[in-house]
Design a protein around this motif. Structure first.
Motif, PDB file in Angstrom:
ATOM      1  N   LEU A  13      17.077  43.917  63.116  1.00 20.79           N
ATOM      2  CA  LEU A  13      16.491  42.966  62.308  1.00 20.79           C
ATOM      3  C   LEU A  13      16.094  42.641  63.587  1.00 20.79           C
ATOM      4  O   LEU A  13      15.872  41.753  64.227  1.00 20.79           O
ATOM      5  N   ASP A  14      13.830  42.986  62.976  1.00 15.37           N
ATOM      6  CA  ASP A  14      12.781  42.799  63.153  1.00 15.37           C
ATOM      7  C   ASP A  14      12.500  40.768  63.408  1.00 15.37           C
ATOM      8  O   ASP A  14      11.738  41.135  62.722  1.00 15.37           O
ATOM      9  N   ASP A  15      13.479  39.981  64.202  1.00 17.91           N
ATOM     10  CA  ASP A  15      13.384  38.743  63.639  1.00 17.91           C
ATOM     11  C   ASP A  15      14.183  38.025  65.343  1.00 17.91           C
ATOM     12  O   ASP A  15      14.926  38.937  65.618  1.00 17.91           O
ATOM     13  N   ALA A  16      13.771  37.209  65.697  1.00 19.29           N
ATOM     14  CA  ALA A  16      13.655  36.885  67.105  1.00 19.29           C
ATOM     15  C   ALA A  16      15.426  36.153  66.651  1.00 19.29           C
ATOM     16  O   ALA A  16      15.737  35.759  68.157  1.00 19.29           O
ATOM     17  N   GLN A  17      15.305  35.743  66.461  1.00 22.37           N
ATOM     18  CA  GLN A  17      17.068  35.220  65.852  1.00 22.37           C
ATOM     19  C   GLN A  17      18.041  36.327  65.598  1.00 22.37           C
ATOM     20  O   GLN A  17      19.535  35.846  65.515  1.00 22.37           O
ATOM     21  N   ALA A  18      17.574  37.214  65.553  1.00 23.15           N
ATOM     22  CA  ALA A  18      18.621  38.577  65.129  1.00 23.15           C
ATOM     23  C   ALA A  18      19.634  38.581  66.756  1.00 23.15           C
ATOM     24  O   ALA A  18      21.092  38.718  66.013  1.00 23.15           O
ATOM     25  N   ARG A  41      17.242  43.937  67.272  1.00 22.79           N
ATOM     26  CA  ARG A  41      15.683  43.877  66.659  1.00 22.79           C
ATOM     27  C   ARG A  41      14.770  44.794  66.678  1.00 22.79           C
ATOM     28  O   ARG A  41      13.878  45.640  66.388  1.00 22.79           O
TER      29      ARG A  41
END
Length: 246
Positions: A86-91, A98
């Motif tokens: 998941l390309d998200d800072a909270q992954a 990420r």
């Protein structure tokens, strides 16, 4: 007056007692001599038996413990492999990665720990194959080829060896070595009944022929797949490839 010496006849039971005393003394002397002569060997033998009695259970417990730890490390690596990206800072908060690179490098570290820290355990073959697969999925074809080949050499009779041959073939295919890839896949077909996915292997062999410029061979394989009448992804792909091999 003539003195006559008095002779006393020994009674039978006295003779028996004397004989028994002599036999007992001989036995005691013999036993004493035996123990003195063999004491060192008997002590060594007793110590050996004691070591065996203590060491064997300890060894078995140690091996069982190591196997358990190796399986845990292997499970950890497999867990990483199956986590979403998941390309998200909270992954990381959700247990995701990420990037694929991050995921596969994490799995590789766990697989490598099995190979380095738990040599000789039952988990080692699966760790070899898992490491090879993670290298392949991360585009590290040189490393994946090395570990697939190493697996085949080290564990030729392992139930997973057909997957190692297939993995080696896919790696060769990805690096443009189509002829060598076909040879590896043909081993899987002949020795291992096509492996886990016979249809995909057939299609990849056909594609290898097509990329190498041998259209008739590619089309023959695709036509055979089409005649099987299966209604799946590989059937559709075979029809498309057959049209390109005209």
């Amino acid at each position: 007056m003539e003195n006559k010496a008095k002779h006393h006849k020994m009674k039978h039971r006295d003779i028996i007692k004397m004989v028994k005393r002599n036999e007992t003394q001989e036995f005691v002397n013999g036993a004493e001599h035996f123990f003195k002569k063999n004491m060192e060997g008997m002590v060594i033998g007793a110590i050996t038996v004691l070591i065996v009695v203590i060491a064997v259970p300890l060894f078995l417990n140690f091996r069982a413990g190591n196997n358990l730890k190796a399986e845990q490390a292997l499970s950890e690596a497999n867990y990483y492999i199956n986590r979403p990206v998941l390309d998200d800072a909270q992954a990381a908060m959700y247990g995701f990665f990420r990037t694929n690179k991050e995921k596969y490098e994490k799995a590789q570290a766990s697989y490598m720990s099995v190979l380095q820290d738990y040599k000789g355990t039952d988990a080692v073959p699966a760790a070899y194959l898992g490491l090879a697969n993670s290298f392949y999925n991360n585009g590290q074809y040189k490393e994946s080829l090395e570990y697939y080949a190493s697996f085949i050499t080290k564990y030729p009779n392992d139930p997973l060896v057909s997957e190692a041959y297939s993995g080696k073939a896919y790696t060769l295919f990805q690096t443009g070595q189509y002829g060598d890839a076909v040879k590896e896949w043909e081993i899987v077909q002949k020795k291992y009944n096509g492996g886990n996915n016979p249809d995909d292997i057939k299609l990849r062999i056909a594609e290898s022929y097509l990329k190498a410029g041998n259209k008739p061979a590619a089309k023959a394989i695709c036509d055979e797949m089409i005649k099987s009448g299966k209604d799946n992804y590989w059937m559709s792909a075979a029809k498309d490839m057959a049209s390109r091999a005209q």
